[in-house]
Design a protein around this motif. Structure first.
Motif, PDB file in Angstrom:
ATOM      1  N   GLU A 171      -0.931  -4.355  -9.831  1.00 23.14           N
ATOM      2  CA  GLU A 171      -0.434  -5.540  -9.142  1.00 23.14           C
ATOM      3  C   GLU A 171       0.883  -5.139  -8.502  1.00 23.14           C
ATOM      4  O   GLU A 171       1.774  -4.604  -9.158  1.00 23.14           O
ATOM      5  N   VAL A 172       0.974  -5.372  -7.213  1.00 19.34           N
ATOM      6  CA  VAL A 172       2.194  -5.086  -6.470  1.00 19.34           C
ATOM      7  C   VAL A 172       2.695  -6.406  -5.908  1.00 19.34           C
ATOM      8  O   VAL A 172       1.955  -7.112  -5.219  1.00 19.34           O
ATOM      9  N   GLY A 173       3.943  -6.731  -6.234  1.00 21.76           N
ATOM     10  CA  GLY A 173       4.563  -7.956  -5.747  1.00 21.76           C
ATOM     11  C   GLY A 173       5.606  -7.629  -4.689  1.00 21.76           C
ATOM     12  O   GLY A 173       6.446  -6.752  -4.894  1.00 21.76           O
ATOM     13  N   ILE A 174       5.538  -8.312  -3.568  1.00 19.31           N
ATOM     14  CA  ILE A 174       6.473  -8.122  -2.455  1.00 19.31           C
ATOM     15  C   ILE A 174       7.174  -9.457  -2.187  1.00 19.31           C
ATOM     16  O   ILE A 174       6.505 -10.481  -1.991  1.00 19.31           O
TER      17      ILE A 174
ATOM     18  N   LEU B 155       0.823  -1.218   0.000  1.00 13.60           N
ATOM     19  CA  LEU B 155       0.000   0.000   0.000  1.00 13.60           C
ATOM     20  C   LEU B 155       0.853   1.264   0.000  1.00 13.60           C
ATOM     21  O   LEU B 155       0.410   2.305  -0.486  1.00 13.60           O
ATOM     22  N   LYS B 156       2.064   1.179   0.495  1.00 18.00           N
ATOM     23  CA  LYS B 156       2.984   2.314   0.415  1.00 18.00           C
ATOM     24  C   LYS B 156       3.454   2.485  -1.034  1.00 18.00           C
ATOM     25  O   LYS B 156       3.591   3.603  -1.519  1.00 18.00           O
ATOM     26  N   ALA B 157       3.667   1.369  -1.730  1.00 18.70           N
ATOM     27  CA  ALA B 157       4.100   1.417  -3.127  1.00 18.70           C
ATOM     28  C   ALA B 157       2.987   1.923  -4.041  1.00 18.70           C
ATOM     29  O   ALA B 157       3.247   2.640  -5.011  1.00 18.70           O
ATOM     30  N   PHE B 158       1.745   1.542  -3.745  1.00 18.08           N
ATOM     31  CA  PHE B 158       0.592   1.991  -4.532  1.00 18.08           C
ATOM     32  C   PHE B 158      -0.612   2.105  -3.607  1.00 18.08           C
ATOM     33  O   PHE B 158      -1.276   1.105  -3.315  1.00 18.08           O
TER      34      PHE B 158
ATOM     35  N   SER C 132       1.472 -11.317  -3.844  1.00  9.88           N
ATOM     36  CA  SER C 132       0.951 -10.526  -4.954  1.00  9.88           C
ATOM     37  C   SER C 132      -0.351  -9.885  -4.502  1.00  9.88           C
ATOM     38  O   SER C 132      -1.267 -10.572  -4.046  1.00  9.88           O
ATOM     39  N   PHE C 133      -0.404  -8.583  -4.617  1.00 10.22           N
ATOM     40  CA  PHE C 133      -1.589  -7.826  -4.223  1.00 10.22           C
ATOM     41  C   PHE C 133      -2.146  -7.096  -5.439  1.00 10.22           C
ATOM     42  O   PHE C 133      -1.386  -6.503  -6.207  1.00 10.22           O
ATOM     43  N   VAL C 134      -3.451  -7.154  -5.604  1.00 10.65           N
ATOM     44  CA  VAL C 134      -4.113  -6.302  -6.591  1.00 10.65           C
ATOM     45  C   VAL C 134      -4.738  -5.175  -5.784  1.00 10.65           C
ATOM     46  O   VAL C 134      -5.514  -5.404  -4.859  1.00 10.65           O
ATOM     47  N   ILE C 135      -4.334  -3.945  -6.140  1.00  4.76           N
ATOM     48  CA  ILE C 135      -4.771  -2.766  -5.404  1.00  4.76           C
ATOM     49  C   ILE C 135      -5.527  -1.857  -6.359  1.00  4.76           C
ATOM     50  O   ILE C 135      -5.036  -1.527  -7.440  1.00  4.76           O
TER      51      ILE C 135
ATOM     52  N   ASN D  75       5.318  -3.411  -9.511  1.00  3.74           N
ATOM     53  CA  ASN D  75       4.362  -2.346  -9.215  1.00  3.74           C
ATOM     54  C   ASN D  75       3.909  -1.818 -10.560  1.00  3.74           C
ATOM     55  O   ASN D  75       4.489  -0.883 -11.094  1.00  3.74           O
ATOM     56  N   ALA D  76       2.902  -2.468 -11.137  1.00  3.16           N
ATOM     57  CA  ALA D  76       2.487  -2.140 -12.507  1.00  3.16           C
ATOM     58  C   ALA D  76       0.985  -2.243 -12.652  1.00  3.16           C
ATOM     59  O   ALA D  76       0.323  -2.976 -11.908  1.00  3.16           O
ATOM     60  N   VAL D  77       0.454  -1.523 -13.636  1.00  2.00           N
ATOM     61  CA  VAL D  77      -0.968  -1.607 -13.944  1.00  2.00           C
ATOM     62  C   VAL D  77      -1.278  -3.054 -14.319  1.00  2.00           C
ATOM     63  O   VAL D  77      -0.546  -3.676 -15.088  1.00  2.00           O
ATOM     64  N   GLU D  78      -2.336  -3.584 -13.740  1.00  2.00           N
ATOM     65  CA  GLU D  78      -2.723  -4.948 -14.029  1.00  2.00           C
ATOM     66  C   GLU D  78      -3.315  -5.007 -15.441  1.00  2.00           C
ATOM     67  O   GLU D  78      -4.160  -4.187 -15.800  1.00  2.00           O
ATOM     68  N   GLY D  79      -2.875  -5.974 -16.216  1.00  4.60           N
ATOM     69  CA  GLY D  79      -3.339  -6.122 -17.592  1.00  4.60           C
ATOM     70  C   GLY D  79      -4.729  -6.723 -17.671  1.00  4.60           C
ATOM     71  O   GLY D  79      -5.339  -7.094 -16.666  1.00  4.60           O
ATOM     72  N   GLU D  80      -5.216  -6.867 -18.910  1.00  2.00           N
ATOM     73  CA  GLU D  80      -6.550  -7.434 -19.117  1.00  2.00           C
ATOM     74  C   GLU D  80      -6.618  -8.899 -18.714  1.00  2.00           C
ATOM     75  O   GLU D  80      -7.671  -9.389 -18.359  1.00  2.00           O
ATOM     76  N   ASN D  81      -5.490  -9.613 -18.820  1.00  2.00           N
ATOM     77  CA  ASN D  81      -5.450 -11.035 -18.473  1.00  2.00           C
ATOM     78  C   ASN D  81      -4.513 -11.235 -17.292  1.00  2.00           C
ATOM     79  O   ASN D  81      -3.389 -11.686 -17.456  1.00  2.00           O
ATOM     80  N   PRO D  82      -4.968 -10.918 -16.074  1.00  2.00           N
ATOM     81  CA  PRO D  82      -4.098 -11.074 -14.910  1.00  2.00           C
ATOM     82  C   PRO D  82      -3.764 -12.537 -14.658  1.00  2.00           C
ATOM     83  O   PRO D  82      -4.476 -13.425 -15.071  1.00  2.00           O
TER      84      PRO D  82
END
Length: 100
Positions: free
Chosen positions: A79-82, A44-47, A68-71, A92-99
């Motif tokens: 999608e933020v991966g820790i 949540l700090k990242a996004f 893996s978090f979808v925020i 830390n990237a926009v989630e695509g159409e096919n997650p």
């Protein structure tokens, strides 16, 4: 951390995030050095936004174990991966159409 402390941490994180859902991949928790509540806070700090899904998974990159978090923030989902062993932000990237 005791089992009771761990559960208390999850309860507090759930109440603070306003989200009630299960962590997919709980079977990997014993292999994780980073607790779920700490990973959520870092994500949540990242996004900043609202976590709409989360999982702990084995995946290439970093230590091989990651949260893996979808925020959601407004209409955008990230999608933020820790890394579950080091706490490093792996994605830390926009989630695509096919997650995943």
């Amino acid at each position: 951390m005791t089992h009771r402390g761990f559960l208390f941490g999850i309860l507090i994180a759930t109440l603070l995030s306003g989200t009630a859902f299960a962590l997919d991949g709980e079977k990997y928790l014993n292999d994780a050095s980073v607790q779920p509540a700490d990973a959520r806070a870092k994500a949540l700090k990242a996004f900043p936004g609202k976590i709409v899904s989360e999982e702990l998974e084995k995946e290439s990159g970093g230590s091989g174990l990651r949260y893996s978090f979808v925020i959601r923030q407004d209409a955008t989902k990230h999608e933020v991966g820790i890394d579950a062993k080091t706490g490093a932000v792996l994605e830390n990237a926009v989630e695509g159409e096919n997650p995943d």
